[in-house]
Design a protein around this motif. Structure first.
Motif, PDB file in Angstrom:
ATOM      1  N   ARG A  33      30.308  19.885  25.420  1.00 19.01           N
ATOM      2  CA  ARG A  33      31.326  20.882  25.789  1.00 19.01           C
ATOM      3  C   ARG A  33      32.706  20.231  25.660  1.00 19.01           C
ATOM      4  N   ILE A  34      33.519  20.784  24.773  1.00 16.63           N
ATOM      5  CA  ILE A  34      34.801  20.138  24.462  1.00 16.63           C
ATOM      6  C   ILE A  34      35.962  21.071  24.786  1.00 16.63           C
TER       7      ILE A  34
ATOM      8  N   VAL B 138      39.305  24.895  33.503  1.00 17.31           N
ATOM      9  CA  VAL B 138      38.765  24.641  32.151  1.00 17.31           C
ATOM     10  C   VAL B 138      38.204  23.216  32.026  1.00 17.31           C
ATOM     11  N   VAL B 139      38.786  22.284  32.762  1.00 14.59           N
ATOM     12  CA  VAL B 139      38.288  20.905  32.693  1.00 14.59           C
ATOM     13  C   VAL B 139      36.899  20.800  33.353  1.00 14.59           C
ATOM     14  N   ALA B 140      36.680  21.623  34.376  1.00 11.76           N
ATOM     15  CA  ALA B 140      35.397  21.565  35.096  1.00 11.76           C
ATOM     16  C   ALA B 140      34.215  21.818  34.168  1.00 11.76           C
ATOM     17  N   ASP B 141      34.450  22.561  33.088  1.00  9.18           N
ATOM     18  CA  ASP B 141      33.358  22.901  32.170  1.00  9.18           C
ATOM     19  C   ASP B 141      33.319  21.989  30.944  1.00  9.18           C
ATOM     20  N   ALA B 142      34.027  20.866  30.983  1.00  9.25           N
ATOM     21  CA  ALA B 142      34.122  20.046  29.758  1.00  9.25           C
ATOM     22  C   ALA B 142      33.480  18.671  29.927  1.00  9.25           C
TER      23      ALA B 142
ATOM     24  N   ILE C 273      34.202  16.458  27.278  1.00  8.58           N
ATOM     25  CA  ILE C 273      35.274  15.704  26.620  1.00  8.58           C
ATOM     26  C   ILE C 273      36.527  16.576  26.575  1.00  8.58           C
ATOM     27  N   VAL C 274      37.682  15.954  26.830  1.00  8.01           N
ATOM     28  CA  VAL C 274      38.952  16.665  26.713  1.00  8.01           C
ATOM     29  C   VAL C 274      39.742  16.054  25.545  1.00  8.01           C
ATOM     30  N   VAL C 275      40.170  16.928  24.638  1.00  8.54           N
ATOM     31  CA  VAL C 275      40.959  16.481  23.489  1.00  8.54           C
ATOM     32  C   VAL C 275      42.345  17.099  23.667  1.00  8.54           C
TER      33      VAL C 275
ATOM     34  N   ASP D 278      35.209  14.021  36.512  1.00  4.20           N
ATOM     35  CA  ASP D 278      34.354  12.987  35.910  1.00  4.20           C
ATOM     36  C   ASP D 278      34.036  13.245  34.443  1.00  4.20           C
ATOM     37  N   VAL D 279      35.044  13.652  33.666  1.00  6.93           N
ATOM     38  CA  VAL D 279      34.753  13.917  32.248  1.00  6.93           C
ATOM     39  C   VAL D 279      34.441  12.589  31.545  1.00  6.93           C
ATOM     40  N   ASP D 280      33.747  12.688  30.422  1.00  9.79           N
ATOM     41  CA  ASP D 280      33.303  11.473  29.733  1.00  9.79           C
ATOM     42  C   ASP D 280      34.460  10.735  29.039  1.00  9.79           C
ATOM     43  N   ARG D 281      35.412  11.488  28.531  1.00 12.76           N
ATOM     44  CA  ARG D 281      36.552  10.838  27.860  1.00 12.76           C
ATOM     45  C   ARG D 281      37.689  11.841  27.672  1.00 12.76           C
ATOM     46  N   VAL D 282      38.942  11.358  27.757  1.00 13.02           N
ATOM     47  CA  VAL D 282      40.105  12.154  27.360  1.00 13.02           C
ATOM     48  C   VAL D 282      40.716  11.473  26.141  1.00 13.02           C
ATOM     49  N   ILE D 283      40.794  12.229  25.041  1.00 14.60           N
ATOM     50  CA  ILE D 283      41.402  11.695  23.809  1.00 14.60           C
ATOM     51  C   ILE D 283      42.781  12.347  23.699  1.00 14.60           C
TER      52      ILE D 283
END
Ligand SMILES: NC(=O)c1ccc[n+]([C@@H]2O[C@H](COP(=O)([O-])OP(=O)(O)OC[C@H]3O[C@@H](n4cnc5c(N)ncnc54)[C@H](O)[C@@H]3O)[C@@H](O)[C@H]2O)c1
Length: 328
Positions: free
Chosen positions: A2-3, A76-80, A82-84, A121-126
């Protein structure tokens, strides 16, 4: 996966969201459709997303909202996974005219996002950073440890954003990575940039206009290469907490760029010159060695090839795209 793509209705974010959808991911775009340039271009990008999504398994959600709004961002972050993060007020000149607004969006918006990402606790923010962080070249090509002395408020905001991301990694263990893009171009590119402008003028029999003497040099990075780098980082944590240049292997002057465009469209056209614009960097040139060694990044096109592809795309899409370039 989920991105969340912030700024996904924009040029680069639009390509990223479309590519992730094609790859079968679930994609949410957060964008406030800021009217920095003609909003019809962003609406077109959202149509592309819907079309791609209709042919693929992954879900697609567009959220019209502001990256500075904590409630929207948290939702929106709660459902992600990875955040780009591409949302920003881009453009050096706007930042000179409206430094407070640009700081608010580029720095304030990023902090709002990082806070939500940490809590979820998202896996990564790019993050999308920029060659503008370097400012004054002491040596070229720029390696990532080159001193950073931005020459525009925009560059300062991008540098602040990078540091903020690094600090979130160090303090909170939130994986982040900032990609320093070097002038990106390709289909649906922002209308107010040199390549779209030169191409549009040449197609209309008007000389390309250069601001300054044309000896400023740039790396022009094809948008597909930016997509590839981001795609790799969805699963690759080797540069977490760090910054990486994403550029091209072809460094050319604005004069040469104008000639490359002109020669492919109307070779007999002259080139015109107007006075230089304030806060534009003199030279930008990326070393992509670190990107190559860490994430296997390799630019895919020479500038002549990339410009040729853009010109082909422009011709095929001239009817709707050209009026947007002409009105910008
Ligand atoms: N295009 C380039 O050459 C280039 C070079 C270096 C860095 N960058 C960076 O890459 C990113 C994408 O750039 P781009 O060229 O696609 O620009 P763009 O203007 O096309 O895209 C940015 C998007 O962010 C959205 N946005 C702006 N403020 C927002 C807010 N407050 N809340 C939500 N959305 C908001 C805009 O509506 C737009 O759709 C930016 O962070 C930019 O600073 C771009």
């Amino acid at each position: 996966m989920r991105i969340l793509v912030t700024g996904g209705a924009g040029f680069i974010g639009g390509h990223l969201a479309a590519a992730f959808l094609r790859d079968g991911h679930d994609v949410t775009v957060l964008d406030n459709l800021e009217p920095f340039y003609d909003v019809r271009l962003k609406e077109h990008t959202l149509d592309v997303h819907r079309e791609v999504a209709s042919e693929r398994a992954g879900s697609y959600t567009f959220r019209d909202g502001d990256v500075r709004d904590p409630e929207t961002v948290r939702e929106v972050v709660a459902d992600a996974d990875i955040v780009v993060h591409q949302a920003a007020q881009a453009g050096v000149r706007t930042s000179v005219a409206e430094p407070r607004k640009v700081t608010d969006i580029n720095v304030g918006g990023t902090v709002t996002l990082l806070d939500a990402a940490k809590d979820a606790d998202v896996d990564r923010v790019i993050l999308a950073s920029s060659s503008s962080v370097y400012g004054k070249p002491e040596s070229l090509p720029y390696e990532e440890d080159h001193p950073t002395e931005p020459v525009s408020p925009y560059g300062v905001t991008k540098l602040a954003q990078e540091h903020m991301a690094r600090v979130y990694t160090e303090l909170h263990g939130l994986p982040t990575v900032a990609l320093r893009y070097f002038t990106v171009y390709g289909p649906r590119m922002r209308p107010n940039m040199a390549i779209s402008n030169f191409v549009s003028r040449c197609f209309n029999g008007e000389p390309p206009v250069i601001y300054g003497d044309g000896q400023q040099t740039r790396d022009f990075t094809y948008v597909d290469d930016v997509v590839d780098a981001n795609r790799t980082l969805l699963t690759d944590g080797s540069v977490d907490g760090d910054v990486v240049n994403i550029g091209s292997s072809d460094n050319i002057s604005i004069q040469e760029l104008a000639e490359v465009v002109r020669d492919q469209i109307v070779p007999e056209l002259a080139i015109e010159y107007e006075s230089a614009r304030e806060a534009d960097a003199e030279h930008t040139h990326a070393s992509v060695e670190k990107a190559n060694e860490t994430i296997g990044y390799e630019p895919s096109r020479t500038i002549t090839e990339g410009v040729g592809e853009f010109i082909e795309w422009y011709e095929a899409n001239r009817e709707w795209y050209e009026p947007l370039v002409r009105s910008s």
